[in-house]
Write a protein that holds these residues in place. Structure first.
Motif, PDB file in Angstrom:
ATOM      1  N   THR A 258      17.312  39.381  17.653  1.00  0.00           N
ATOM      2  CA  THR A 258      18.592  39.898  18.129  1.00  0.00           C
ATOM      3  C   THR A 258      18.338  40.823  19.303  1.00  0.00           C
ATOM      4  O   THR A 258      17.548  41.774  19.196  1.00  0.00           O
ATOM      5  CB  THR A 258      19.330  40.655  17.010  1.00  0.00           C
ATOM      6  N   VAL A 259      18.971  40.522  20.447  1.00  0.00           N
ATOM      7  CA  VAL A 259      18.770  41.322  21.650  1.00  0.00           C
ATOM      8  C   VAL A 259      20.088  41.935  22.087  1.00  0.00           C
ATOM      9  O   VAL A 259      21.170  41.376  21.842  1.00  0.00           O
ATOM     10  CB  VAL A 259      18.177  40.464  22.797  1.00  0.00           C
ATOM     11  N   ASN A 260      19.988  43.075  22.743  1.00  0.00           N
ATOM     12  CA  ASN A 260      21.170  43.775  23.235  1.00  0.00           C
ATOM     13  C   ASN A 260      21.408  43.377  24.682  1.00  0.00           C
ATOM     14  O   ASN A 260      20.573  43.623  25.549  1.00  0.00           O
ATOM     15  CB  ASN A 260      20.953  45.289  23.110  1.00  0.00           C
ATOM     16  N   THR A 261      22.524  42.713  24.959  1.00  0.00           N
ATOM     17  CA  THR A 261      22.858  42.285  26.312  1.00  0.00           C
ATOM     18  C   THR A 261      24.097  43.026  26.788  1.00  0.00           C
ATOM     19  O   THR A 261      24.715  43.795  26.044  1.00  0.00           O
ATOM     20  CB  THR A 261      23.123  40.768  26.342  1.00  0.00           C
ATOM     21  N   VAL A 262      24.479  42.774  28.035  1.00  0.00           N
ATOM     22  CA  VAL A 262      25.685  43.425  28.573  1.00  0.00           C
ATOM     23  C   VAL A 262      26.925  42.994  27.816  1.00  0.00           C
ATOM     24  O   VAL A 262      27.953  43.693  27.819  1.00  0.00           O
ATOM     25  CB  VAL A 262      25.831  43.111  30.075  1.00  0.00           C
ATOM     26  N   ASP A 263      26.847  41.844  27.167  1.00  0.00           N
ATOM     27  CA  ASP A 263      27.982  41.345  26.392  1.00  0.00           C
ATOM     28  C   ASP A 263      27.872  41.688  24.912  1.00  0.00           C
ATOM     29  O   ASP A 263      28.617  41.161  24.081  1.00  0.00           O
ATOM     30  CB  ASP A 263      28.080  39.813  26.548  1.00  0.00           C
TER      31      ASP A 263
ATOM     32  N   ARG B 172      23.115  39.679  20.757  1.00  0.00           N
ATOM     33  CA  ARG B 172      23.050  38.220  20.834  1.00  0.00           C
ATOM     34  C   ARG B 172      21.791  37.730  20.152  1.00  0.00           C
ATOM     35  O   ARG B 172      20.713  38.301  20.331  1.00  0.00           O
ATOM     36  CB  ARG B 172      23.056  37.794  22.302  1.00  0.00           C
TER      37      ARG B 172
ATOM     38  N   TYR C  84      18.703  35.237  19.717  1.00  0.00           N
ATOM     39  CA  TYR C  84      17.888  34.511  20.687  1.00  0.00           C
ATOM     40  C   TYR C  84      16.809  33.755  19.934  1.00  0.00           C
ATOM     41  O   TYR C  84      16.052  34.336  19.148  1.00  0.00           O
ATOM     42  CB  TYR C  84      17.249  35.514  21.661  1.00  0.00           C
TER      43      TYR C  84
END
Length: 352
Positions: free
Chosen positions: A151-156, A159, A161
């Motif tokens: 689980t990664v932290n994106t601008v949205d 998410r 992965y």
């Protein structure tokens, strides 16, 4: 008793060799082990030691895989604190693609060097933290197999992965946990992994570690019952006198290491005979000789079988530590080759 033999190689460097010569000698030795019917050939990971050239097991594994046809090749081991788990998974996925069904991934928790070298290895990028060893071991197992979801932290926002080591070979490397402490025995049992205690290195605590491993073992998808083997430092020659002469360079080198003396490339047999250790060094040599197998062929094989029976294993991985004479070719290791030949004549069937 049916007994399989394997080889552990540190790519020893002697005083009249370059590191490149030492690598050439080890590649020749691996080819000979393949011809003689040995089960597997593993490279250790050590750094910044003038007498050892095995810094990068995956590179040597690939070279040996390309020069052999049947023997299993692997690491004994990759020192996980020095590497990012994804890098290890990708390297061994590539090796499995190069040599399908022949690759072992042995992983250790020790750094394989001193604190300065460990810091330099970590300075080049993220590596595996020692206190997250169990977590990262699981990461490698997943990445080299079906893959993992992170689980990664994106601008949205957060998410998921999907990550998998590539190239994705048909099979996956066989994962082994290596260790020289009770910690590794407990962890291998908990994870249901094959396990090897470094008997050749310490010579103490082997029975306790194997008892912990066997008693606590929890079956896993890949392994239904405990699986282990014994590691031994071995020198075999046609006579007991020659075996002891060939053992002396490595014995003296280990004595220097354990008594805090400056390290150097291995002496030749002749130079080692001229060297005189102090009292503390001689005590170290005497203690090691009690644990090593240094003998003529029949007596050596008897001793190897006795140790295999004592520890309840049907495979022994030998570290052939025979030294070289001054007149011998620098790109070969005749003493180490002879050790393997004399063992194979009495233990292993000829390779097909």
């Amino acid at each position: 008793m049916t007994l399989a033999l394997s080889v552990l190689d540190l790519v020893p460097v002697r005083s009249n060799q370059s590191s490149a010569d030492a690598v050439a000698a080890s590649l020749s030795l691996a080819q000979r082990a393949d011809e003689l019917g040995f089960t597997r050939y593993w490279f250790a990971e050590h750094h910044n030691m003038p007498s050892v050239a095995s810094t990068t097991p995956p590179v040597f594994i690939a070279a040996v895989a390309a020069r052999t046809s049947r023997i299993r090749v692997g690491s004994g081991g990759v020192m996980l604190p020095n590497h990012a788990p994804l890098v290890v998974a990708e390297q061994f996925a590539a090796l499995e693609a190069l040599a399908p069904g022949r690759v072992d991934l042995g992983i250790g928790r020790a750094p394989g060097s001193d604190p300065v070298i460990s810091a330099l290895l970590r300075a080049s990028g993220p590596t595996s933290e020692v206190d997250r060893f169990e977590e990262h071991l699981g990461d490698i197992r997943a990445l080299a197999g079906e893959g993992a979801t992170v689980t990664v932290n994106t601008v949205d926002g957060l998410r998921d992965y999907e990550v998998r080591a590539t190239p994705a070979a048909v099979g996956i490397p066989e994962l082994w946990l290596l260790g020289s402490s009770d910690y590794s025995a407990h962890l291998a049992a908990k994870r249901g992994l094959p396990y090897v205690f470094a008997h050749h290195f310490s010579g103490e605590g082997t029975e306790r570690a194997l008892d912990i491993y066997r008693r606590e073992f929890q079956p896993s998808e890949s392994l239904a019952a405990p699986r282990t083997f014994l590691t031994l430092n071995v020198v075999v020659a046609d006579t007991v006198e020659e075996a002891h002469a060939r053992a002396l360079p490595m014995l003296q080198s280990m004595a220097r290491l354990r008594t805090g003396k400056p390290m150097r490339a291995l002496d030749t047999v002749e130079a080692a005979k001229r060297d005189e250790l102090d009292t503390s060094g001689r005590h170290v040599v005497d203690a090691m000789l009690e644990r090593w197998v240094v003998d003529a062929p029949d007596a050596a094989v008897t001793r190897v079988r006795e140790l295999a029976s004592r520890f309840g294993v049907d495979e022994v991985m030998v570290s052939p530590v025979a030294g070289a004479r001054e007149a011998e070719p620098v790109d070969r290791s005749p003493g180490r080759e002879r050790t393997l030949e004399l063992l194979a004549e009495r233990v292993t069937p000829p390779a097909a």
